[in-house]
Design an enzyme around this catalytic site. Structure first.
Site, PDB file in Angstrom:
ATOM      1  N   HIS A   1       8.675  -1.205  -5.111  1.00  0.00           N
ATOM      2  CA  HIS A   1       7.402  -0.558  -5.421  1.00  0.00           C
ATOM      3  C   HIS A   1       6.943  -0.915  -6.840  1.00  0.00           C
ATOM      4  CE1 HIS A   1       4.693   3.151  -4.436  1.00  0.00           C
ATOM      5  NE2 HIS A   1       4.020   2.174  -5.012  1.00  0.00           N
TER       6      HIS A   1
ATOM      7  N   GLU B   1      11.672   6.405  -0.979  1.00  0.00           N
ATOM      8  CA  GLU B   1      11.930   5.497  -2.094  1.00  0.00           C
ATOM      9  C   GLU B   1      12.907   6.133  -3.085  1.00  0.00           C
ATOM     10  OE1 GLU B   1       8.142   4.291  -3.669  1.00  0.00           O
ATOM     11  OE2 GLU B   1       7.625   3.191  -1.842  1.00  0.00           O
TER      12      GLU B   1
ATOM     13  N   ASP C   1       6.796  -3.931  -0.335  1.00  0.00           N
ATOM     14  CA  ASP C   1       6.952  -3.335  -1.657  1.00  0.00           C
ATOM     15  C   ASP C   1       7.024  -1.808  -1.603  1.00  0.00           C
ATOM     16  OD1 ASP C   1       6.979  -3.618  -4.598  1.00  0.00           O
ATOM     17  OD2 ASP C   1       5.013  -2.650  -4.517  1.00  0.00           O
TER      18      ASP C   1
ATOM     19  N   ALA D   1       0.834  -1.206   0.000  1.00  0.00           N
ATOM     20  CA  ALA D   1       0.000   0.000   0.000  1.00  0.00           C
ATOM     21  C   ALA D   1       0.870   1.257   0.000  1.00  0.00           C
ATOM     22  CB  ALA D   1      -0.949  -0.029   1.197  1.00  0.00           C
ATOM     23  N   ARG D   2       1.287   1.710   1.169  1.00  0.00           N
ATOM     24  CA  ARG D   2       2.139   2.874   1.308  1.00  0.00           C
ATOM     25  C   ARG D   2       3.075   2.661   2.493  1.00  0.00           C
ATOM     26  NH1 ARG D   2       0.751   3.621  -3.067  1.00  0.00           N
ATOM     27  NH2 ARG D   2      -0.195   5.448  -4.053  1.00  0.00           N
TER      28      ARG D   2
END
Length: 241
Positions: free
Chosen positions: A199, A180, A175, A150-151
């Site tokens: 991601h 990032e 992920d 998700a985040r």
């Protein structure tokens, strides 16, 4: 959105265009972490014939934090595994959940405590930020697997790393990150029981085309004076409200 609205600019989005891609990676991370697939691949590439017994997804309790487009698709994809799905969502689709055998938890802590696989698919808001914290991670089974596509800011990553290191949590598939790409000091880097991906959950050729197609189609609708399908504001631009 506020800035665009103040300037009379319409904002629309393309929800659901990447739900298959994200849901499929979630299932992939569940399988990879549960059976340590990536670790065994690395061992064999290094010339080492070593095996460790993993766990199966079949028959397990899968807890979903968020039952929107992606959460629903995960349930559909896992239906063949004979799982027991439970979910927490601030505004659950009770009818859909009932039709697909999803138990709706009254409190989020119930999902943490019962899940063999915990999947995070909530949006990031001020309410959900850091929703996976040290106290809630402590409720999880030591054999459980945690997956987040998700985040990054939804999770206290240091608390997650501590749980993985101490054996209070078995595996994690991550992920998304606070920053990032993650810095070298990111606490899950190097952990054998953590699988990290860059991601890429949404990033399939199919999803990329679907997103662009949806955006262009809504642009054409606006050009022709028609309502976009996924408006998120009232812009005052003169188009249909």
């Amino acid at each position: 959105v506020e800035a665009a609205t103040a300037r009379g600019i319409l904002v629309a989005n393309a929800p659901g265009a990447n739900k298959n891609a994200v849901a499929e990676l979630i299932v992939g991370l569940m399988l990879v972490t549960a059976r340590s697939i990536d670790a065994h691949i690395d061992l064999l590439k290094a010339g080492r014939w070593e095996r460790s017994a993993g766990v199966e997804v079949s028959g397990k309790t899968v807890g979903l934090l968020g039952l929107g487009n992606i959460g629903k698709r995960v349930v559909e994809l896992l239906s063949g595994f004979g799982i027991r799905p439970i979910a927490y969502d601030p505004q659950p689709d009770a009818a859909w959940a009932a039709a697909h055998g999803v138990g709706i938890a009254g409190k989020i802590e119930e999902v943490f405590a019962e899940a063999d696989f915990l999947v995070l698919t909530l949006p990031c808001t001020e309410v959900t930020r850091n929703i996976v914290d040290r106290s809630r991670l402590a409720l999880m089974k030591p054999t459980a697997v945690f997956v987040n596509t998700a985040r990054g800011p939804l999770v206290d990553h240091q608390a997650l790393a501590d749980a993985l290191k101490s054996g209070k949590l078995a595996f994690a598939g991550i992920d998304v990150f606070d920053k990032e790409p993650p810095e070298e000091t990111y606490p899950l880097i190097g952990l054998e029981n953590a699988t990290l991906t860059p991601h890429l959950a949404w990033y399939s050729e199919d999803a990329a085309w679907d997103i662009r197609k949806n955006i262009i189609e809504d642009c054409i609708r606006c050009r022709d004076g028609r309502e976009p399908r996924n408006r998120v504001n009232k812009c005052g631009c003169g188009c249909k409200k």
